[in-house]
Design an enzyme around this catalytic site. Structure first.
Site, short mmCIF file in Angstrom:
data_model
loop_
_atom_site.label_atom_id
_atom_site.label_comp_id
_atom_site.label_asym_id
_atom_site.label_seq_id
_atom_site.Cartn_x
_atom_site.Cartn_y
_atom_site.Cartn_z
N GLY A 116 0.82 -1.20 0.00
CA GLY A 116 0.00 0.00 0.00
C GLY A 116 0.86 1.26 0.00
O GLY A 116 2.01 1.24 -0.40
N ARG A 160 -1.48 9.23 -4.98
CA ARG A 160 -0.91 8.38 -6.04
C ARG A 160 0.18 9.05 -6.86
O ARG A 160 0.39 8.71 -8.01
CB ARG A 160 -2.00 7.91 -7.02
CG ARG A 160 -3.09 7.12 -6.40
CD ARG A 160 -2.65 5.69 -6.25
NE ARG A 160 -3.66 4.92 -5.57
CZ ARG A 160 -4.57 4.18 -6.20
NH1 ARG A 160 -4.57 4.12 -7.50
NH2 ARG A 160 -5.45 3.50 -5.51
N GLY A 189 -7.18 1.11 -3.20
CA GLY A 189 -5.73 1.27 -3.12
C GLY A 189 -5.04 0.24 -3.94
O GLY A 189 -5.61 -0.77 -4.33
N CYS A 190 -3.78 0.54 -4.15
CA CYS A 190 -2.96 -0.42 -4.86
C CYS A 190 -2.36 -1.34 -3.82
O CYS A 190 -2.32 -1.01 -2.65
CB CYS A 190 -1.87 0.34 -5.59
SG CYS A 190 -0.57 -0.67 -6.22
N VAL A 191 -1.90 -2.53 -4.25
CA VAL A 191 -1.34 -3.48 -3.30
C VAL A 191 -0.15 -2.89 -2.60
O VAL A 191 0.80 -2.58 -2.92
CB VAL A 191 -0.95 -4.79 -3.97
CG1 VAL A 191 -2.20 -5.53 -4.34
CG2 VAL A 191 -0.10 -4.56 -5.18
#
Lengths: 394, 104
Positions: free
Chosen positions: A154, A348, B102-104
């Site tokens: 994450g 991000r 979310g991304c990993v």
């Protein structure tokens, strides 16, 4: 247990190379999860799409990262992979294990999960593939008893990773294993408790051969280098000269034409000021050449794969820094980089992208680093100079 | 995940235990979700929950962790003390916010 017909997976077992399908079948003898995984994968190939749901938030107590939630899109059809979460386990430095330790990890995972692994994932971690939500905490507790901990996932610091360094390699310009361990311990909270705009990766290579590909895969790449002349042992040069062409394999492939070989005297001379540390001559003539005596690392920033912007390679921010415990100078700099990034980045946005958006001058002001020629990414490519208002008023 | 039963109400949860329909959230629901996380909600928890909901009402997105820590004056460690699963899996879930992507 269902035996799936898998004509497409079968294809992947043909040929002389090892096959992951063969491994899956082996695991499926004792694991219903592995069996359903085979079934779902075959279906994926038929339908030409992934059959995992996106996202998923699961974990263990006190940790915000280290577990990646995976759920099947077809839980009725493949009930044993309804929940198929991944656990990232922090690897030992340089990926050294004894057989005892490996057996223990295997026993835990056969009991608690699918029995399938990746040794190792791109982050460097041991990747335990596939278990249920209910087994996460018990698995973690067992791993913990064996001295293992979860890695990062994450929007956190990802598990730092290093090459084997001085443990197995004569080119290491500093102790990569020690630095990796030190940073991992110092930054535990940042790894286990995601708090940032996005991920941050640190990778450490002991020399410019960059065996962990730090320059392409990490936000902060720490790559060993040296100051001063490459050390030359002329007697060994003569031995190479007797068996193969130094000009063909070394002189002619030096990218900056900084390598000279005198065929009469059978001696090598290097124009060290023009050496760009490509390592080719040292790799080709390891008995004759080795890195200079004053050793440390270059720090580079911004490497990443494509997300908001295209893939970046890291570029130099500190040409040379000594790498000795307790690494205070390095840690202070990392702290400043994180502060500026965390304060300014959009969700991000990786550090490289933030620098791209805000400009290198702002990054340098925030971190207090001096501008130096080595930072120029493509020398002689940009004829424009942007002056700061302060510079003009001087 | 199984539905959440509160009295004669039955609320749909996704696999990770987040509310399928955020409209169904109320304080009773928060208490019930907190129980699945083994958390007893105190006034300190409620302060965070109210903050998260207020922020979400205003911006239609959960705050970034840094913003949340600044606004609430809590440290990351204090948040994990209150919500052992952390700000996303713990606090946002109990506060009835949509699951963070979310991304990993």
């Amino acid at each position: 247990m269902t035996e799936y017909k898998t004509p497409m997976m079968d294809e992947l077992e043909k040929g002389p190379w090892p096959s992951f399908v063969t491994e899956l079948r082996e695991a499926a003898k004792g694991s219903a999860m592995a069996e359903d995984l085979i079934g779902q994968m075959e279906k994926s190939y038929e339908e030409k799409k992934g059959l995992w749901k996106h996202g998923g938030i699961v974990g263990v107590k006190g940790y915000g990262s280290g577990v990646i939630g995976r759920y099947s899109d077809l839980p009725e059809e493949f009930p044993n992979v309804r929940e198929f979460h991944t656990m990232r386990v922090n690897q030992p430095g340089g990926w050294f294990y004894n057989t005892e330790t490996l057996k223990k990890i295997c026993d835990i995972w056969e009991e608690k999960g699918s029995g399938l692994f990746n040794f190792h994932g791109a982050t460097g971690d041991i990747i335990l593939l596939g278990t249920t939500t209910a087994e996460l905490q018990p698995t973690f507790d067992l791993l913990s008893e064996q001295g293992f901990d979860l890695g990062g996932s994450g929007s956190a610091l990802r598990t730092p990773s290093s090459c084997v360094g001085p443990a197995r390699c004569e080119w290491a310009c500093f102790d990569t294993l020690d630095l990796c361990y030190d940073l991992t311990m110092a930054f535990q909270d940042y790894m286990h408790r995601p708090a940032w705009p996005y991920k941050f990766k640190i990778k450490i290579s002991g020399c410019p051969n960059d065996c962990v590909a730090a320059i392409a895969r990490s936000d902060l790449s720490i790559i060993g280098t040296w100051k001063g002349p490459i050390q030359v042992r002329q007697e060994a040069v003569k031995e190479y000269a007797a068996s193969w062409s130094i000009d063909r394999y070394v002189t002619n492939t030096c990218p900056t034409k900084a390598f000279y070989y005198d065929d009469e005297k059978k001696e090598v001379r290097i124009d060290n000021a023009n050496c760009v540390r490509c390592m080719n001559c040292i790799n080709k003539m390891p008995k004759a050449l080795k890195p200079g005596k004053e050793r440390g690392a270059s720090l580079l920033i911004g490497g990443k794969a494509t997300i908001l912007r295209s893939a970046f390679m890291s570029w130099v921010i500190v040409p040379f820094m000594k790498m000795e415990p307790p690494y205070t100078e390095l840690k202070d700099l990392i702290g400043k980089i994180w502060d500026w990034w965390d304060e300014n980045a959009k969700s991000r946005e990786r550090i490289g992208e933030l620098i791209y958006r805000k400009g290198m001058p702002e990054f340098l002001r925030a971190t207090g680093l001096p501008a130096v020629p080595q930072m120029v990414r493509q020398p002689r490519a940009n004829p424009y100079v942007f002056w700061d208002q302060d510079d003009l008023e001087k | 995940m199984a539905d959440l039963k509160i009295g004669d109400r039955s609320l749909a949860l996704d696999e990770d235990g987040f509310l399928e329909d955020a409209e169904e959230w109320d304080e009773e629901v928060a208490n019930a979700i907190a129980a699945t996380e083994e958390v007893d909600l105190t006034e300190e928890h409620w302060a965070i929950i109210r903050y998260l909901r207020g922020y979400y009402d205003e911006f239609q997105v959960a705050p970034m962790v840094r913003k949340m820590l600044k606004d609430t004056g809590k440290s990351q460690a204090e948040i994990y003390e209150l919500f052992p699963s952390g700000p996303g899996k713990g606090a946002c879930k109990i506060a009835g916010l949509p699951k963070p992507t979310g991304c990993v």
